[in-house]
Design an enzyme around this catalytic site. Sequence first.
Site, mmCIF file in Angstrom:
data_model
loop_
_atom_site.group_PDB
_atom_site.id
_atom_site.type_symbol
_atom_site.label_atom_id
_atom_site.label_comp_id
_atom_site.label_asym_id
_atom_site.label_seq_id
_atom_site.Cartn_x
_atom_site.Cartn_y
_atom_site.Cartn_z
ATOM 1 N NE ARG A 55 -1.695 -2.142 2.923
ATOM 2 C CZ ARG A 55 -1.819 -3.424 2.577
ATOM 3 N NH1 ARG A 55 -2.853 -3.814 1.899
ATOM 4 N NH2 ARG A 55 -0.923 -4.324 2.947
ATOM 5 C CB THR A 56 3.500 2.536 2.213
ATOM 6 O OG1 THR A 56 2.784 2.098 3.371
ATOM 7 C CG2 THR A 56 4.117 3.894 2.492
ATOM 8 C CE LYS A 85 26.987 -3.198 -6.931
ATOM 9 N NZ LYS A 85 27.138 -2.227 -8.012
ATOM 10 N NE ARG A 106 7.462 0.795 4.775
ATOM 11 C CZ ARG A 106 6.244 0.281 4.784
ATOM 12 N NH1 ARG A 106 6.047 -0.979 4.455
ATOM 13 N NH2 ARG A 106 5.199 1.033 5.112
ATOM 14 C CG HIS A 134 3.934 4.142 8.490
ATOM 15 N ND1 HIS A 134 4.021 4.991 7.402
ATOM 16 C CD2 HIS A 134 3.515 2.938 7.989
ATOM 17 C CE1 HIS A 134 3.668 4.324 6.315
ATOM 18 N NE2 HIS A 134 3.372 3.082 6.644
HETATM 19 C C1 NCD Z 1 2.159 -1.179 8.252
HETATM 20 C C2 NCD Z 1 3.650 -0.879 8.293
HETATM 21 O O1 NCD Z 1 4.361 -1.162 7.331
HETATM 22 O O2 NCD Z 1 4.057 -0.330 9.295
HETATM 23 N N1 NCD Z 1 1.647 -1.292 6.978
HETATM 24 C C3 NCD Z 1 1.365 -0.171 6.255
HETATM 25 O O3 NCD Z 1 2.204 0.635 5.940
HETATM 26 N N2 NCD Z 1 0.072 0.022 5.931
HETATM 27 C C4 NCD Z 1 1.716 -2.200 9.198
HETATM 28 C C5 NCD Z 1 2.304 -3.582 9.170
HETATM 29 O O4 NCD Z 1 3.282 -3.876 8.495
HETATM 30 O O5 NCD Z 1 1.747 -4.438 9.877
#
Ligand code: NCD
Length: 308
Positions: A55-56, A85, A106, A134
């Site tokens: 999703r993100t 590397k 991320r 997040h």
């Molecule tokens: C979450 C995350 O990556 O922190 N997912 C997200 O971004 N919607 C939650 C998770 O991984 O459980």
Amino acid sequence: MTRLFNIIEAQQFSPEVMAEIFAVAREMEQVVQHYGSNILNRRIMATLFYEPSTRTRLSFESAMRRLGGEVLTTESAQEFSSAAKGETLEDTIRVIAGYADVVVLRHFEGGASERASAVADVPIINAGDGAGQHPTQALLDMYTIEREIGRLSDISVAMVGDLANGRTVRSLCYLLSKYQGNKVYFVAPEIVRMKEDIKSYLSGHGICHEEVDNLYDVAPEVDVIYQTRIQRERFDNVADYEAARGKYVIDRKLLDCLSAEAVVMHPLPRVDEIDAAAVDDDPRAAYFRQAHNGLYVRMALLKMLLAG
Ligand code: NCD
């Protein structure tokens, strides 16, 4: 329009700026209906993901494209970027900042986005840093609460599941603390309880919070159940994971205890903590609407970071 720069932690957003983001997100719902716009014409967003995401990453990429911008993408960056590397995060960011106008990052380490922002001369968006934060998820969660419940203050939320490793609940606590009269119940298996830093932050900001063992004790009075996944990948041993999973499941019996106006949210992905067959078709199951809202909120953020 407020010009945003880095998006690193939820605390950075004031209620005024959030109101502006949400107003722009509402406009974005219209923009999507009319097949997008060109306001970010020829701007480039790089997504650099060292941890899995559906999703993100895809909602950021869709958001950028819907606004006419371009996307450079590295998934599995740990494996496929020069990190494999031995390149440092700082060096990778310095280089990518020369190729893109914004970097969505991320990473598996808390504080990674902060480190990246110290060496980048383009905005860094924290799309999850280990068990840290997040912030864009928390913004879309607040947007969803406003859309579903109609207000952001005097809200009672039960956060359920892996509160020690979940970064979404941490960021959401920071945002809930910006408004009056909110109350948070932490409902977690013993080994994954909410950490002290968040609890003392809430106390310091006058937000009532309470740890509860039995979800049924609070279910009838909450506006939002925020269910989360037990994060298997962050456990050192399988026994601890097995001890934590399955303790709290949203099922028909739980739904029957909720008020008619309450909603069930979840950042997704879910594993077994929601009984899909019993819950998905209930109008109070808001998690797919929530995921969809991510697109509008991320479009709004990109507009406020890059337009003009
Ligand atoms: C979450 C995350 O990556 O922190 N997912 C997200 O971004 N919607 C939650 C998770 O991984 O459980």
